[in-house]
Each structure stands twice: as structure tokens, then as C-alpha cells.
Design a protein around this motif. Structure first.
Motif, short mmCIF file in Angstrom:
data_model
loop_
_atom_site.label_atom_id
_atom_site.label_comp_id
_atom_site.label_asym_id
_atom_site.label_seq_id
_atom_site.Cartn_x
_atom_site.Cartn_y
_atom_site.Cartn_z
N ALA A 16 0.82 -39.20 16.56
CA ALA A 16 0.15 -38.35 17.54
C ALA A 16 -0.62 -37.23 16.86
O ALA A 16 -1.64 -36.76 17.38
CB ALA A 16 1.17 -37.76 18.53
N LEU A 17 -0.16 -36.78 15.68
CA LEU A 17 -0.88 -35.75 14.93
C LEU A 17 -2.27 -36.24 14.55
O LEU A 17 -3.25 -35.51 14.66
CB LEU A 17 -0.10 -35.36 13.67
N GLY A 18 -2.34 -37.48 14.08
CA GLY A 18 -3.63 -38.04 13.69
C GLY A 18 -4.54 -38.26 14.88
O GLY A 18 -5.73 -37.93 14.83
N LEU A 19 -4.00 -38.81 15.96
CA LEU A 19 -4.81 -39.06 17.15
C LEU A 19 -5.32 -37.76 17.74
O LEU A 19 -6.46 -37.68 18.23
CB LEU A 19 -3.99 -39.84 18.18
N ASP A 20 -4.50 -36.71 17.69
CA ASP A 20 -4.92 -35.41 18.19
C ASP A 20 -6.08 -34.87 17.34
O ASP A 20 -7.05 -34.32 17.87
CB ASP A 20 -3.74 -34.43 18.16
N ALA A 21 -5.99 -35.04 16.02
CA ALA A 21 -7.06 -34.58 15.13
C ALA A 21 -8.36 -35.32 15.41
O ALA A 21 -9.45 -34.73 15.42
CB ALA A 21 -6.64 -34.76 13.67
N PHE A 45 -10.83 -42.24 9.29
CA PHE A 45 -9.84 -41.16 9.34
C PHE A 45 -8.65 -41.49 8.46
O PHE A 45 -8.17 -40.63 7.69
CB PHE A 45 -9.39 -40.95 10.79
N ALA A 46 -8.17 -42.72 8.53
CA ALA A 46 -7.02 -43.13 7.71
C ALA A 46 -7.38 -43.10 6.23
O ALA A 46 -6.55 -42.73 5.39
CB ALA A 46 -6.56 -44.53 8.13
N HIS A 47 -8.59 -43.50 5.87
CA HIS A 47 -9.02 -43.48 4.48
C HIS A 47 -9.02 -42.06 3.94
O HIS A 47 -8.60 -41.81 2.81
CB HIS A 47 -10.42 -44.08 4.37
N ARG A 48 -9.48 -41.13 4.77
CA ARG A 48 -9.53 -39.73 4.33
C ARG A 48 -8.14 -39.13 4.19
O ARG A 48 -7.89 -38.33 3.28
CB ARG A 48 -10.35 -38.92 5.33
N HIS A 49 -7.24 -39.50 5.09
CA HIS A 49 -5.91 -38.89 5.11
C HIS A 49 -4.84 -39.85 4.57
O HIS A 49 -3.80 -40.05 5.18
CB HIS A 49 -5.56 -38.45 6.53
N ALA A 81 -5.83 -22.98 13.37
CA ALA A 81 -6.36 -22.31 14.55
C ALA A 81 -6.66 -23.31 15.67
O ALA A 81 -6.60 -22.96 16.85
CB ALA A 81 -7.62 -21.52 14.19
N GLN A 82 -7.00 -24.54 15.30
CA GLN A 82 -7.25 -25.58 16.30
C GLN A 82 -5.97 -26.21 16.82
O GLN A 82 -6.01 -27.03 17.74
CB GLN A 82 -8.13 -26.69 15.69
N GLY A 83 -4.83 -25.88 16.21
CA GLY A 83 -3.57 -26.47 16.63
C GLY A 83 -3.33 -27.84 16.05
O GLY A 83 -2.55 -28.62 16.60
N ILE A 84 -3.99 -28.16 14.91
CA ILE A 84 -3.83 -29.46 14.24
C ILE A 84 -2.89 -29.28 13.05
O ILE A 84 -3.16 -28.49 12.15
CB ILE A 84 -5.19 -30.01 13.77
N ALA A 85 -1.80 -30.03 13.04
CA ALA A 85 -0.76 -29.85 12.03
C ALA A 85 -1.01 -30.69 10.79
O ALA A 85 -0.12 -31.41 10.31
CB ALA A 85 0.61 -30.17 12.64
N LEU A 86 -2.23 -30.66 10.26
CA LEU A 86 -2.56 -31.33 9.01
C LEU A 86 -3.10 -30.29 8.04
O LEU A 86 -3.68 -29.28 8.44
CB LEU A 86 -3.60 -32.43 9.23
N GLU A 87 -2.93 -30.56 6.74
CA GLU A 87 -3.41 -29.61 5.73
C GLU A 87 -4.89 -29.85 5.47
O GLU A 87 -5.33 -30.99 5.37
CB GLU A 87 -2.61 -29.80 4.44
N PRO A 88 -5.69 -28.77 5.36
CA PRO A 88 -7.13 -28.93 5.13
C PRO A 88 -7.42 -29.66 3.82
O PRO A 88 -6.74 -29.47 2.82
CB PRO A 88 -7.64 -27.49 5.06
N GLN A 89 -8.44 -30.53 3.85
CA GLN A 89 -8.92 -31.23 2.67
C GLN A 89 -10.39 -30.91 2.47
O GLN A 89 -11.10 -30.61 3.43
CB GLN A 89 -8.75 -32.75 2.84
N SER A 90 -10.86 -30.97 1.22
CA SER A 90 -12.27 -30.68 0.94
C SER A 90 -13.13 -31.70 1.67
O SER A 90 -12.76 -32.86 1.82
CB SER A 90 -12.54 -30.73 -0.57
N LEU A 140 -1.19 -45.49 13.50
CA LEU A 140 -2.16 -45.11 14.53
C LEU A 140 -2.35 -46.22 15.55
O LEU A 140 -2.35 -45.98 16.77
CB LEU A 140 -3.50 -44.76 13.88
N ARG A 141 -2.51 -47.46 15.06
CA ARG A 141 -2.73 -48.59 15.98
C ARG A 141 -1.50 -48.88 16.83
O ARG A 141 -1.62 -49.36 17.96
CB ARG A 141 -3.10 -49.85 15.17
N GLY A 142 -0.31 -48.58 16.29
CA GLY A 142 0.91 -48.88 17.03
C GLY A 142 1.41 -47.75 17.90
O GLY A 142 2.43 -47.88 18.58
N SER A 143 0.70 -46.63 17.91
CA SER A 143 1.15 -45.48 18.69
C SER A 143 1.06 -45.75 20.19
O SER A 143 0.05 -46.25 20.68
CB SER A 143 0.30 -44.26 18.33
#
Length: 331
Positions: A248-253, A269-273, A196-205, A287-290
Motif C-alpha cells: 500500500a505504501l508503493g500504491l499510495d506513492a 516505479f518498481a525499477h526505481r524502488h 510532507a506528502q505523507g509517503i513513507a519512503l526514503e527520498p532518492q535522487s 504491488l500486483r498482488g495487493s
């Protein structure tokens, strides 16, 4: 980074649970269970920084005593499959200190539960997460019956409605974001799904499974816990692969939660994903090289702070719109 998590469940005898044992664990205390004729001692549990029973108007004052309250609930509910309590668990923003987090939790519980007539047993935990950062969260055990000065009355079915849970989820995000803004903290949470937020990542607990089985039976077995952990790693691996392919998906999130962020925020964020050090390094590198990442320089704490080109462009559009409106008002 602030995260959104709010989960509602029922504590009941059908699963073998005891309201007194559940309350003892969440409060990190020792309580005597009159129905089972035994003590539940979790006084060695660490991380409980606030614990109180909050009463609505006209509730017996004796129920401020946690042991008395939940033993009376157990005595009143005679069915073998009785629903004893409702629990609401929610994550507190990491960016707040303990006093701010406790105040926010109390305000939410008072407004959304106690104000409706529920007795609320609130416990705030300030545990440490795998990344070494605080993992503050609250457990609220709620009575399920109307109460007055004479004791318990009818079960309030309206409190079980799906619409009520959705209201709590939305209201928690609103109140937390209002408080974050008041404290001038650049973070926010969103109760909506990632889709719903437009973030293309799968939900994690958001909050890990409890470390202990507190009632001795009726909770998930070790096999289920292992399956849950593997599912979490599988989702993390999938999200890591998506971010490596398109950072860009990660930076957007990240910028859905805060407009600027530090190197430490990127690492969290990287540790979680990600799953494992190799994928973590790959996600961080992506992420750093984007080309979408923009370095803003050091903040007042001396940490390097970043944002994204999309956030800068959005702010520029807002400034231009504000300038046009001001120009129109002058004419």
C-alpha cells in the motif's frame, strides 16, 4: 510517471570550474575559452534538443552569443574564488512530447529568471534513462549580476536567498501541474518532501550524476561517485523492502503522481524502488498482488489500466459531496 526534481547550485572558480566549459557541455557545443586560451568541445554530446540564450530587457544583444556571454562573465569576474553563474536543473514531465516540454521550460525560465533581470542560458536534454524511457530535463545557467545596455552591474544578493529557491521549487510544480492539466495528462508533481506528502519512503535522487567530468578538476572524484551510487542502491533496497512488506505504501506513492496507471508505470516505479532483478520481481509481485489494486480494463491505447481502492473511494466521496451541493442549490 512524472517526477519532481529541481536543484540549484553555483558554478565558481573556487571549485576549479569555468563558465565557458560549463556552457559548452550543457549546450553540446564547441566554445573558445579566452581566459584559459583553449577550446571546450562537446559537440559530440547527444540528447540536446533545444538551446538558447534568453535576455532580459536592456541587456546587450551581443550576449545572445553563448561564447561571447560567458567569456565576458569570466573577464568581468576577477577574483580567484569568483562565483560565475547559478545553475538550475529541473526534470521535465516524461508524459509531454519534446515541443510541449521545451515550451514549458521556456515559460518557467522567462517568468522566474529572465523576468527578474537574469540572463538565462537554457538547454533542454532529452536523454534516455536506465528503463529505456526518456529522461527529459533542463539546465539553466544564470548570470548573477544586474545587467543593462552598458553591461554588468552589481551582484544581486536577493537572488541568493533561501526563500527565492523555495519560490522556484514551488512555482515549478505549480506551472508543470497547470500545463499537465491543460494537456489533459493524468500526472502531477509535488515539490514537497515525501514526508510532507505523507509517503513513507526514503527520498532518492531523481537525475543521475553527469557522465563526464566537464571541467577536468574541482568536481567530485571517482570515489565520491561510487559512494553516491552505493547510497542510491542502499536507499532503493530499503524502499523495496518497505513496499514488499506493505505494498500500500508503493500504491499510495504512485497515486500521488497520477490517479490511474498502467502495467508499465508499475514496472518503472518498481525499477526505481528496488535493487537488482530479484527484488524488482518481489516488488512487482507485491504491488500486483495487493488487495488495494483495482483493474479498470484497457484504455484507448489498449493498455491495462489500474487505480487503487483509496482513489475510487475518494472519487465517490467527491461525487456524493457534489450531489449534496447541487441538491442544496435546488432548494
Amino acid at each position: 510517471m512524472a517526477i519532481y526534481h529541481l536543484h540549484v547550485k553555483v558554478i565558481g572558480r573556487k571549485s576549479g570550474s569555468s563558465a565557458v566549459a560549463s556552457a559548452a557541455y550543457r549546450a553540446g557545443s564547441r566554445l573558445r575559452d579566452e581566459r584559459l586560451d583553449r577550446a571546450h568541445d562537446f559537440s559530440a554530446k547527444r540528447g540536446v534538443v533545444h538551446s538558447e540564450v534568453m535576455l532580459p530587457e536592456n541587456a546587450p544583444e551581443a550576449w545572445r552569443d553563448r561564447e561571447r556571454l560567458w567569456n565576458d562573465v569570466e573577464a568581468f569576474e576577477v577574483r580567484k574564488d569568483a562565483q560565475l553563474a547559478r545553475e538550475v536543473e529541473f526534470a521535465l514531465p516524461r508524459e509531454m512530447n519534446q515541443a510541449q516540454g521545451i515550451e514549458l521550460a521556456r515559460d518557467f525560465v522567462q517568468g522566474e529568471f529572465v523576468g527578474l533581470g537574469m540572463i538565462a542560458d537554457l538547454n533542454v536534454h532529452w536523454d534516455m534513462a536506465e528503463d529505456g524511457m526518456p529522461k527529459p530535463h533542463a539546465h539553466v545557467m544564470l548570470t548573477m549580476r544586474a545587467v543593462d545596455e552598458n553591461g554588468f552591474g552589481r551582484k544581486v544578493r536577493e537572488w541568493n536567498r533561501t526563500e527565492m529557491v523555495e519560490r522556484w521549487r514551488e512555482r515549478w510544480a505549480e506551472l508543470a501541474n497547470e500545463r499537465l492539466a491543460e494537456l489533459n495528462i493524468d500526472a502531477r508533481i509535488d515539490h514537497r518532501s515525501l514526508e510532507a506528502q505523507g509517503i513513507a519512503l526514503e527520498p532518492q535522487s531523481q537525475i543521475g550524476a553527469p557522465a563526464k567530468r566537464i571541467e577536468g578538476r574541482g568536481l567530485e572524484g571517482e570515489g565520491t561517485e561510487a559512494d553516491r551510487a552505493e547510497l542510491h542502491r542502499e536507499i532503493a533496497r530499503g524502499n523495496g523492502a518497505r513496499i514488499i512488506a506493505d505494498p500500500a505504501l508503493g500504491l499510495d506513492a504512485i497515486t500521488h503522481q497520477q490517479s490511474t496507471f498502467t502495467r508499465r508505470d508499475l514496472a518503472k516505479f518498481a525499477h526505481r524502488h528496488s535493487d537488482g532483478i530479484e527484488q524488482f520481481d518481489a516488488v512487482m509481485g507485491a504491488l500486483r498482488g495487493s488487495p488495494d489494486l483495482v483493474e479498470l480494463g484497457k484504455d484507448i491505447s489498449g493498455e491495462d489500466r489500474f487505480t487503487t481502492r483509496a482513489m475510487i473511494e475518494a472519487e465517490q466521496r467527491l461525487h456524493r459531496a457534489a450531489g449534496l451541493m447541487a441538491e442544496r442549490e435546488r432548494h
